[in-house]
Structure formats: C-alpha cells, structure tokens
Design a protein around this motif. Sequence first.
Motif, PDB file in Angstrom:
ATOM      1  N   TYR A  10       4.494   1.646  -9.248  1.00 56.21           N
ATOM      2  CA  TYR A  10       3.153   0.788  -8.819  1.00 56.21           C
ATOM      3  C   TYR A  10       2.174   2.024  -8.740  1.00 56.21           C
ATOM      4  CZ  TYR A  10       6.373  -2.705  -7.482  1.00 56.21           C
ATOM      5  OH  TYR A  10       7.007  -3.877  -7.547  1.00 56.21           O
ATOM      6  N   TRP A  12      -0.552   1.682  -6.494  1.00 59.94           N
ATOM      7  CA  TRP A  12      -0.801   1.832  -5.024  1.00 59.94           C
ATOM      8  C   TRP A  12       0.335   1.342  -4.319  1.00 59.94           C
ATOM      9  CZ3 TRP A  12      -5.370   4.550  -4.251  1.00 59.94           C
ATOM     10  CH2 TRP A  12      -6.217   4.429  -5.424  1.00 59.94           C
ATOM     11  N   PRO A  13       0.416   1.814  -3.056  1.00 62.81           N
ATOM     12  CA  PRO A  13       1.428   1.436  -2.128  1.00 62.81           C
ATOM     13  C   PRO A  13       1.150  -0.158  -1.900  1.00 62.81           C
ATOM     14  CG  PRO A  13       0.678   3.464  -1.368  1.00 62.81           C
ATOM     15  CD  PRO A  13      -0.113   3.246  -2.395  1.00 62.81           C
ATOM     16  N   ILE A  14       0.063  -0.568  -1.614  1.00 64.04           N
ATOM     17  CA  ILE A  14      -0.356  -2.021  -1.423  1.00 64.04           C
ATOM     18  C   ILE A  14      -0.066  -3.017  -2.529  1.00 64.04           C
ATOM     19  CG2 ILE A  14      -2.778  -1.908  -2.338  1.00 64.04           C
ATOM     20  CD1 ILE A  14      -3.225  -3.703   0.241  1.00 64.04           C
ATOM     21  N   ASP A  15       0.073  -2.252  -3.849  1.00 58.67           N
ATOM     22  CA  ASP A  15       0.596  -3.014  -4.818  1.00 58.67           C
ATOM     23  C   ASP A  15       2.074  -3.457  -4.634  1.00 58.67           C
ATOM     24  OD1 ASP A  15      -1.650  -3.073  -6.344  1.00 58.67           O
ATOM     25  OD2 ASP A  15      -1.353  -1.261  -7.624  1.00 58.67           O
ATOM     26  N   THR A  17       3.753  -3.312  -2.004  1.00 60.81           N
ATOM     27  CA  THR A  17       3.798  -4.452  -0.776  1.00 60.81           C
ATOM     28  C   THR A  17       3.425  -5.970  -1.401  1.00 60.81           C
ATOM     29  OG1 THR A  17       3.263  -2.830   0.909  1.00 60.81           O
ATOM     30  CG2 THR A  17       2.968  -5.021   1.597  1.00 60.81           C
ATOM     31  N   LEU A  18       2.265  -6.009  -2.004  1.00 60.25           N
ATOM     32  CA  LEU A  18       2.124  -7.219  -2.368  1.00 60.25           C
ATOM     33  C   LEU A  18       2.944  -7.935  -3.443  1.00 60.25           C
ATOM     34  CD1 LEU A  18      -1.867  -7.132  -2.619  1.00 60.25           C
ATOM     35  CD2 LEU A  18      -0.346  -8.363  -0.861  1.00 60.25           C
ATOM     36  N   GLY A  22       3.663 -10.870  -1.763  1.00 64.53           N
ATOM     37  CA  GLY A  22       2.586 -11.859  -2.303  1.00 64.53           C
ATOM     38  C   GLY A  22       2.976 -13.111  -2.821  1.00 64.53           C
ATOM     39  N   ILE A  95       3.224  -6.766  10.621  1.00 69.53           N
ATOM     40  CA  ILE A  95       2.279  -6.842   9.380  1.00 69.53           C
ATOM     41  C   ILE A  95       2.038  -8.247   9.231  1.00 69.53           C
ATOM     42  CG2 ILE A  95       1.555  -6.823   7.000  1.00 69.53           C
ATOM     43  CD1 ILE A  95       3.864  -4.247   7.051  1.00 69.53           C
ATOM     44  N   LEU A  99      -1.659 -10.011  10.111  1.00 69.29           N
ATOM     45  CA  LEU A  99      -2.338 -11.133   9.392  1.00 69.29           C
ATOM     46  C   LEU A  99      -2.590 -12.475  10.185  1.00 69.29           C
ATOM     47  CD1 LEU A  99      -0.349 -10.444   5.863  1.00 69.29           C
ATOM     48  CD2 LEU A  99      -3.013 -10.020   6.786  1.00 69.29           C
TER      49      LEU A  99
END
Length: 117
Positions: A10, A12-15, A17-18, A22, A95, A99
């Motif tokens: 990935y 980015w780390p957020i990629d 996670t999602l 996701g 997390i 949200l």
Amino acid sequence: MDAAPKEQIYDWPIDATLAVIGGKWKPLIIYELNDETLRFSQLLDRLQPRVTQRMLTKQLRQLEEDGLITRKVYTQVPPKVEYSLTELGKSLMPILDQLCEWGSEHMGDRIKYKCEE
C-alpha cells in the motif's frame, strides 16, 4: 488449512486500513461482534433489511481472510456457525467508536440509531 492473506503493498497506511474495513458492511459487522459471538442468522437479523444474505456471506469471508473474525463450525444438523472477533478485530473498536461519535456529533438528526454509551 487456512489460506494465507494475499501479499499487498500500500502507498499509505490508511489505504491498508480501508482495504480491511472498507465498505458499507464490514464496520457494522465488526461493531455487532464487539461484545458477543453471533450466529450467521443473528447477524443477518440485526443487519436486515439493509444487507442481503449473499453480501453478508461475502463480507464475513473477507473479514475472516484478513484475520479480523473467527468462524467456528459445529458439526450438527442443522449446521451451526458462530462468528466472533479476534484480538486483531477487537483492536479496531476504538477506531470504530470514534467514527460513531463523529457521526453522532456531526450528522445529528439524520442518524436513526445512536452509538452505545
């Protein structure tokens, strides 16, 4: 034997996670499994009429492949299958709680169900 998760790189780390949480249903499934082990029919009842049986099955398989939930099959008639969060899945709860709080604060009256207190 369980198949190893596919190797994925990935940007980015957020990629990353999602990719794991996701979609519309995965966070809700994880949230429902937070405090208890549930059978497939119980999850379906809690998420219907918004999710189909086929979509729930697909999402559960992906969550299992990613190591966020465990699936326990009992050899009986009729078959019994239970799902629960792994430690990795439980690590997502702070997390998801954030949200949920954000949605409560910023979406106000548009929310039918409130986060658990």
